[in-house]
Design a protein around this motif. Structure first.
Motif, PDB file in Angstrom:
ATOM      1  N   SER A 266       0.851  -1.182   0.000  1.00 35.15           N
ATOM      2  CA  SER A 266       0.000   0.000   0.000  1.00 35.15           C
ATOM      3  C   SER A 266       0.891   1.237   0.000  1.00 35.15           C
ATOM      4  CB  SER A 266      -0.916   0.011   1.224  1.00 35.15           C
ATOM      5  OG  SER A 266      -1.781   1.129   1.199  1.00 35.15           O
TER       6      SER A 266
ATOM      7  N   LEU B 221      -3.662   6.918  -3.729  1.00 33.15           N
ATOM      8  CA  LEU B 221      -3.468   5.728  -2.896  1.00 33.15           C
ATOM      9  C   LEU B 221      -3.473   4.515  -3.815  1.00 33.15           C
ATOM     10  CD1 LEU B 221      -3.368   4.236  -0.134  1.00 33.15           C
ATOM     11  CD2 LEU B 221      -5.881   4.241  -0.185  1.00 33.15           C
ATOM     12  N   THR B 222      -2.425   3.703  -3.730  1.00 29.96           N
ATOM     13  CA  THR B 222      -2.305   2.500  -4.558  1.00 29.96           C
ATOM     14  C   THR B 222      -2.171   1.277  -3.662  1.00 29.96           C
ATOM     15  OG1 THR B 222      -1.182   3.760  -6.305  1.00 29.96           O
ATOM     16  CG2 THR B 222      -1.021   1.370  -6.403  1.00 29.96           C
ATOM     17  N   ASN B 223      -3.055   0.303  -3.855  1.00 31.65           N
ATOM     18  CA  ASN B 223      -3.014  -0.954  -3.111  1.00 31.65           C
ATOM     19  C   ASN B 223      -2.796  -2.104  -4.089  1.00 31.65           C
ATOM     20  OD1 ASN B 223      -3.830  -0.198  -0.207  1.00 31.65           O
ATOM     21  ND2 ASN B 223      -5.440   0.780  -1.441  1.00 31.65           N
TER      22      ASN B 223
ATOM     23  N   SER C  12      -3.937  -4.476  -8.785  1.00 34.17           N
ATOM     24  CA  SER C  12      -3.748  -3.216  -8.065  1.00 34.17           C
ATOM     25  C   SER C  12      -4.954  -2.311  -8.271  1.00 34.17           C
ATOM     26  CB  SER C  12      -2.479  -2.500  -8.534  1.00 34.17           C
ATOM     27  OG  SER C  12      -2.611  -2.055  -9.864  1.00 34.17           O
TER      28      SER C  12
END
Length: 758
Positions: A634, A657-659, A679
């Motif tokens: 994350s 925000l990148t998960n 992602s």
């Protein structure tokens, strides 16, 4: 050219009298030999790998101290400083297992430490890692790194943004040289192709101490492709297809290394049609074609290492203006840019008794042509006497803007003898640059630029504590010619200027280990950027950006003061990183519309005001035990930019925000390095707007990918399948230069890539 050949001959004729050899065995903690461990000497660009018994050998080494880098997937990277005081040195190396990614050696900083040992936090990624994300261009690939974004004009044009700063505030290095290609313009790409690059490093913040003017916002440092391991031949080729643009990328690489000599050649061709938006419309004239070729010759003896590299890139990029003709043609149309860059570099490392001198000399030629329509010149009967094909051919021959930029570069660093725990580097750098116009229109005048910088930096390291600092002096002179250009019923005048800018910059950093687990970094630095030619002298239509630009010869240089704080907590199965920064810039230069019209184009002029940018990045990586195949990542990034009067700065990226969920597997001996990843990119709405900007809505993008290496008898096949923007989400990035026209970004894109190597 003669100067380069002379220097090369001197370097290659320097024959040593004694041969130094390092050999050894590499095992794991169970004393089991490890096969395929990479053993590499960065300063020599020379390496090998272990055999089935864990044995390696490197010979023809300098009678000096060298840094031996040992890298193997699943184990901690090691750097060993070896004093070669005898002809043969034998080592026994034990590698420790590591469930996280391998620690990286950082080349862009002066002391080439491991990332975990570095005083300055640097982002690093290999081209393979970035390609696994299914990116279309190198600019798009860079924007996947924390704290890095891209100002884009369609898919073919992208320029990097580091923590809200862009253009000449972000310095690009390739082959050890400053990349000089009129980078003041947002409307053309990097000018570097991924086929010539092994990995990239991103310094976020002022790196002016090591690089001088234009590194105020940060540095993109491209490490060139490595040579083949000692006494071996490698050949590889790849083919990638992109569904959205019906595009393709074809590349090849050939490498041969001997005991002293090594050679390589790489090439690629990238072609795309107009991209399709999620509402099934193609954005007219976003097509582009790129061709790249690079080659290198290396030689090393016991006292010198020399590498000559040559890079050629040519890009033909459409300039989009609207959604018009719907076509999948890849043929160029008007208006478009034709950009050509040639780089020649000579890298030498001379090994003295207890020190070394590293030099880089280079030449860069950049040609930038912009073509526009000239139907007004073919009116009436004259136009009727020519076919459409003849008119098109005439227009292609007449570039409205023709710029040629020649840059001669030098960089000399002396790594002084190590004094107990202190390492010191002193150096000088500079460029001599000429800009010339050959077209019917002029945006910036003929000019000569000279840079000179000298610096000293040192690092003190004891136990888990490191202190690094230094000071630098720079001077830049800019002189231009007087131009008077007749344009329709008016004369555009470019007044001659003769200016110089001087600066003293400094930096101080401290790294320590808190609570035996938290790596803490505190960095304070000043940097500067001298105004560029466009900011000082523009007075014409810039067709790449569809506006009339007016420079300001009274501009002062920018000076910034930035503080960075970083905390990194890491165990075998959990990693947590927080980076924060505050950047104050005196006399920040930016372009703003005046509300006037000139030649039918909106007029933009350059002005300046004090500014501040602040924010940071947050990262979380979970690798739960005993699920060794599972990775949860994350990353959150944010930046806020304001003028001194409280107004927001333009073109500041929205918070993101990148998960990512990533699974890694080795199913059989035949399938290795397998992965599957999904992602979710959450880009928040941007409401912190400058006076002439509009709000950008937030959006969510889902990307998936799967791949691995299929091992056959004599050939390895790397296969990757990606789908980006899985749900075909309609969105407009705040940093898209097509936003003002309401044009959406690219829709769903399937990417298929196959690479073979033997």
């Amino acid at each position: 050219m003669k100067k380069f050949l002379t220097i090369l001959c001197i370097g290659l004729s320097f024959v040593a009298q004694a041969q130094q050899t390092i050999s050894g065995t590499i095992t794991n903690s169970e004393k089991e030999p490890l096969f395929g461990v990479e053993v590499f000497v960065e300063e020599l660009q020379k390496g090998t790998s272990t055999d089935e018994s864990g044995y390696f050998e490197l010979n023809n080494l300098p009678n000096n101290s060298i840094k031996l880098t040992i890298v193997f997937m699943g184990y901690k990277t090691q750097i060993k400083t070896i004093e070669l005081e005898q002809e043969k040195t034998s080592l026994t190396i034990v590698l420790e297992e590591s469930v996280f990614k391998m620690d990286e050696v950082i080349i862009s900083t002066p002391f080439n430490k491991l990332q975990s040992e570095n005083v300055m936090k640097v982002e690093k990624a290999t081209i393979t890692q970035l390609k696994n994300k299914g990116v279309v261009t190198l600019s798009e690939a860079i924007s996947t790194l924390p704290g890095v974004s891209t100002i884009s004009t369609g898919t073919g044009i992208g320029k990097p943004v580091i923590r809200g700063l862009r253009g000449n505030r972000v310095l690009v290095y390739s082959q050890g040289l400053r990349l000089e290609n009129q980078q003041f313009g947002d409307e053309h790409g990097l000018g570097v192709d991924a086929s010539s690059i092994e990995s990239l490093e991103v310094i976020k913040g002022p790196a002016s101490l090591l690089y001088g003017s234009d590194a105020l916002g940060g540095v993109l440092y491209f490490n060139p492709v490595k040579f083949a391991p000692l006494n071996s031949f490698n050949f590889s080729g790849s083919q990638t297809f992109y569904s959205n643009t019906e595009g393709s990328n074809t590349s090849f690489s050939a490498k041969q290394s001997y005991n002293k000599w090594k050679f390589l050649a790489n090439g690629s061709h990238n072609t795309h049609s107009d991209y399709k938006t999620p509402i099934n419309e193609r954005v007219t004239n976003t097509r582009f074609n790129e061709t790249s070729f690079s080659t290198a010759i290396g030689y090393n003896s016991e006292q010198i290492s020399s590498i000559v590299r040559f890079l050629f890139t040519k890009s033909i990029i459409g300039i989009p203006e609207e959604i018009g003709e719907q076509s999948t043609s890849k043929t160029k149309m008007l208006p478009h840019q034709d950009l050509t860059t040639k780089m020649l570099s000579l890298n030498n490392t001379f090994f003295l008794n207890n020190s070394k001198i590293a030099t880089v000399f280079g030449y860069t030629e950049n040609k930038r042509n912009e073509f526009e329509e000239h139907h007004d010149e073919h009116s009436g009967e004259e136009e009727g006497n020519h076919s459409e094909e003849e008119l098109h051919e005439y227009e292609q021959m007449e570039a409205a803007l023709q710029l040629k930029l020649d840059t001669y570069s030098y960089d000399v660093k002396w790594h002084l003898p190590k004094l107990k725990n202190i390492e010191t580097v002193i150096g000088t750098q500079g460029i001599h640059q000429k800009n010339k116009n050959f077209g019917e229109e002029i945006l910036i005048p003929n000019a000569t630029i000279n840079d000179l910088g000298v610096f000293v930096t040192a690092m003190y390291q004891i136990d888990l504590n490191s202190i690094q600092g230094g000071i630098r002096f720079d001077t830049r002179s800019i002189s231009t010619e007087l131009h008077e250009i007749q344009h329709e019923n008016e004369i555009h005048v470019f007044e001659a200027i003769d200016k110089s800018f001087d600066n003293i910059s400094a930096s101080l950093g401290y790294k320590t280990m808190l609570f035996d687990k938290v790596i803490s970094r505190f960095n304070f630095a000043s940097g500067f950027k001298a105004p560029n030619l466009a900011e000082l002298t523009s007075n014409g239509v810039h067709h790449g950006s569809n506006r009339f630009e007016v420079g300001n010869s009274a501009l002062k240089q920018e000076q910034n003061f930035q503080s960075d704080i970083s905390f990194e907590y890491k165990t075998d199965h959990f990693e947590f990183v927080v980076n924060g920064f505050y950047n104050h810039i005196n006399d920040y230069i930016f372009i703003t519309p005046t509300g006037e019209l000139e030649d039918g184009f909106d007029v933009y002029s350059y002005t300046q005001d004090n500014a501040k940018l602040y924010g940071g990045e947050f990262g979380l990586h979970l690798h739960p035990h005993p699920l060794d195949w599972l990775h949860l990542n994350s990353n959150f990034e944010m930046v806020i930019g304001k003028q001194n009067n409280g107004d927001y700065l333009p073109l500041i990226p929205a918070n993101k925000l990148t998960n990512t969920i990533r699974v890694e597997f080795n199913t059989t001996k035949m399938v290795q390095n397998g992965f599957a990843a999904i992602s979710l990119e959450n880009t928040f709405e941007q409401t912190n707007l400058s006076e002439f900007e509009t709000k950008s809505n937030g959006y969510n993008l889902v990307n998936i990918g799967v791949g691995g290496t299929v091992k056959l008898k004599t050939v390895d096949l790397d296969v990757n399948l990606n789908m980006n923007n899985v749900f075909n989400t309609s969105y407009i990035s705040h940093l898209s230069r097509l936003k003002s026209d309401g044009i959406h970004n690219i829709g769903r894109n399937f990417i298929t890539s196959v690479k073979f190597k033997f």
